[in-house]
Motif scaffolding. Sequence first.
Motif, PDB file in Angstrom:
ATOM      1  N   SER A 117      60.422  50.075  35.359  1.00 46.78           N
ATOM      2  CA  SER A 117      59.361  49.402  34.993  1.00 46.78           C
ATOM      3  C   SER A 117      58.963  49.658  33.427  1.00 46.78           C
ATOM      4  O   SER A 117      59.289  50.685  33.018  1.00 46.78           O
ATOM      5  CB  SER A 117      58.270  49.785  35.888  1.00 46.78           C
ATOM      6  OG  SER A 117      57.043  49.149  35.399  1.00 46.78           O
ATOM      7  N   ASN A 118      58.314  48.775  32.894  1.00 47.19           N
ATOM      8  CA  ASN A 118      57.472  49.344  31.675  1.00 47.19           C
ATOM      9  C   ASN A 118      56.342  50.080  32.014  1.00 47.19           C
ATOM     10  O   ASN A 118      55.829  50.072  33.162  1.00 47.19           O
ATOM     11  CB  ASN A 118      57.174  47.653  30.769  1.00 47.19           C
ATOM     12  CG  ASN A 118      56.126  47.204  31.703  1.00 47.19           C
ATOM     13  OD1 ASN A 118      56.142  46.801  32.763  1.00 47.19           O
ATOM     14  ND2 ASN A 118      55.155  46.750  30.947  1.00 47.19           N
ATOM     15  N   HIS A 119      55.713  50.632  30.883  1.00 48.47           N
ATOM     16  CA  HIS A 119      54.885  51.846  31.064  1.00 48.47           C
ATOM     17  C   HIS A 119      53.597  51.802  30.378  1.00 48.47           C
ATOM     18  O   HIS A 119      53.527  52.041  29.079  1.00 48.47           O
ATOM     19  CB  HIS A 119      55.327  53.210  30.960  1.00 48.47           C
ATOM     20  CG  HIS A 119      54.640  54.353  31.456  1.00 48.47           C
ATOM     21  ND1 HIS A 119      53.592  54.218  32.470  1.00 48.47           N
ATOM     22  CD2 HIS A 119      54.576  55.773  31.229  1.00 48.47           C
ATOM     23  CE1 HIS A 119      53.126  55.383  32.505  1.00 48.47           C
ATOM     24  NE2 HIS A 119      53.709  56.316  31.940  1.00 48.47           N
ATOM     25  N   GLN A 120      52.538  50.933  30.812  1.00 49.69           N
ATOM     26  CA  GLN A 120      51.516  50.602  29.901  1.00 49.69           C
ATOM     27  C   GLN A 120      50.195  51.692  30.054  1.00 49.69           C
ATOM     28  O   GLN A 120      49.719  52.113  29.086  1.00 49.69           O
ATOM     29  CB  GLN A 120      50.726  49.355  30.292  1.00 49.69           C
ATOM     30  CG  GLN A 120      51.702  48.174  30.066  1.00 49.69           C
ATOM     31  CD  GLN A 120      50.816  46.748  30.000  1.00 49.69           C
ATOM     32  OE1 GLN A 120      49.962  46.643  30.800  1.00 49.69           O
ATOM     33  NE2 GLN A 120      51.347  45.757  29.322  1.00 49.69           N
ATOM     34  N   GLY A 121      50.024  52.346  31.199  1.00 48.84           N
ATOM     35  CA  GLY A 121      48.897  53.391  31.300  1.00 48.84           C
ATOM     36  C   GLY A 121      49.093  54.280  32.608  1.00 48.84           C
ATOM     37  O   GLY A 121      49.947  54.197  33.405  1.00 48.84           O
ATOM     38  N   GLY A 129      59.592  56.163  28.447  1.00 43.59           N
ATOM     39  CA  GLY A 129      59.204  57.603  28.365  1.00 43.59           C
ATOM     40  C   GLY A 129      57.809  58.003  28.037  1.00 43.59           C
ATOM     41  O   GLY A 129      57.258  59.119  28.249  1.00 43.59           O
ATOM     42  N   THR A 130      57.001  57.112  27.489  1.00 44.07           N
ATOM     43  CA  THR A 130      55.620  57.129  27.329  1.00 44.07           C
ATOM     44  C   THR A 130      54.720  56.146  27.186  1.00 44.07           C
ATOM     45  O   THR A 130      55.470  54.664  27.547  1.00 44.07           O
ATOM     46  CB  THR A 130      55.426  57.713  25.963  1.00 44.07           C
ATOM     47  OG1 THR A 130      54.112  57.906  25.453  1.00 44.07           O
ATOM     48  CG2 THR A 130      55.853  56.530  24.734  1.00 44.07           C
ATOM     49  N   ARG A 131      53.343  56.054  27.390  1.00 43.16           N
ATOM     50  CA  ARG A 131      52.905  54.668  27.814  1.00 43.16           C
ATOM     51  C   ARG A 131      52.652  54.090  26.418  1.00 43.16           C
ATOM     52  O   ARG A 131      52.490  54.334  25.299  1.00 43.16           O
ATOM     53  CB  ARG A 131      51.571  55.157  28.357  1.00 43.16           C
ATOM     54  CG  ARG A 131      51.150  55.909  29.580  1.00 43.16           C
ATOM     55  CD  ARG A 131      49.987  56.456  29.519  1.00 43.16           C
ATOM     56  NE  ARG A 131      49.829  57.664  28.815  1.00 43.16           N
ATOM     57  CZ  ARG A 131      48.690  58.260  27.938  1.00 43.16           C
ATOM     58  NH1 ARG A 131      47.519  57.466  28.579  1.00 43.16           N
ATOM     59  NH2 ARG A 131      48.567  59.278  27.494  1.00 43.16           N
ATOM     60  N   SER A 132      52.986  52.532  26.666  1.00 38.67           N
ATOM     61  CA  SER A 132      52.570  51.589  25.380  1.00 38.67           C
ATOM     62  C   SER A 132      51.156  51.547  25.111  1.00 38.67           C
ATOM     63  O   SER A 132      50.903  51.033  24.082  1.00 38.67           O
ATOM     64  CB  SER A 132      53.399  50.555  25.679  1.00 38.67           C
ATOM     65  OG  SER A 132      52.864  49.712  26.862  1.00 38.67           O
ATOM     66  N   LYS A 133      50.417  51.522  26.240  1.00 44.27           N
ATOM     67  CA  LYS A 133      48.934  51.351  25.935  1.00 44.27           C
ATOM     68  C   LYS A 133      48.531  49.861  25.474  1.00 44.27           C
ATOM     69  O   LYS A 133      47.789  49.698  24.807  1.00 44.27           O
ATOM     70  CB  LYS A 133      48.389  52.416  25.122  1.00 44.27           C
ATOM     71  CG  LYS A 133      48.679  53.780  25.402  1.00 44.27           C
ATOM     72  CD  LYS A 133      47.896  54.759  24.437  1.00 44.27           C
ATOM     73  CE  LYS A 133      48.085  56.159  24.859  1.00 44.27           C
ATOM     74  NZ  LYS A 133      47.372  57.176  23.775  1.00 44.27           N
ATOM     75  N   GLY A 134      49.472  48.933  25.795  1.00 43.93           N
ATOM     76  CA  GLY A 134      49.169  47.527  25.638  1.00 43.93           C
ATOM     77  C   GLY A 134      50.094  47.056  24.433  1.00 43.93           C
ATOM     78  O   GLY A 134      49.990  45.807  24.207  1.00 43.93           O
TER      79      GLY A 134
END
Length: 242
Positions: free
Chosen positions: A77-81, A153-158
């Motif tokens: 999965s992608n990681h937004q938050g 590995g880290t949140r993209s935050k949108g």
Amino acid sequence: MIRSIYWFMYFFGFLVYSLPSLRKVKSLPSSMSTAERDRKIHEVPKRWARDLVNLTGSTVTVKGAENLPEGPVLFVSNHQGNFDIPVLMSSIEKPFGFISKVEVKKIPLVPKWMEVMNCIFIDRSNRRQAVQSIKEGTKALKEGHSLVIFPEGTRSKGGAVGEFKAGGLRMALDAKVPIVPVTINGTYKIMEQNKFGFTPAHVEVMVGQPFVKHIEEKTDGKELSHFIRETIIQNLEKSSLK
């Protein structure tokens, strides 16, 4: 602010309340099938995750649930938050553990549930330990448990979907299980785009077609990682949420 205070009270209060359930699932008979055992273990965490999302006033729409195959899978999965995990736990029917940074072990009670859910802790600062964690994940998949990874590995935050680290996909290649791409859109609006507290948001979860080619054929991990990332990006662009 009141919503946030109540949310954190519920977060830890439910964990204390769930201790008898934790003891109960730890003593489930070994004669149970892996699928049935995982279903029983995840009943309480799924309810907790659903309540955590609902308490923010947020809603979740799931598309493509029919794409889920039987048996163990590796969700990518992608990681937004920070709400990605509770959103996925509460909206995807198939139980799963997940790869988590080792720092989560410092949160009271949470690691106890994570351990019975077959979550894997990884220390990214220790290469040897990280490799061992990947091996543990492979073993869990071979034993019939599903896992989810966030290869950014880290949140993209949108923001834009980050580059994928291919190491985690090694688990699916070695365990010979399907890889299911998952696209999340909107979780960053709940927490990351706010200075304080939570904001109600609508979240969309898109479950893609499983990748199975690597089960029968030798597959390059980097090429597979790139292909899955592009699939997730394409689904993100198709999202009805902007």
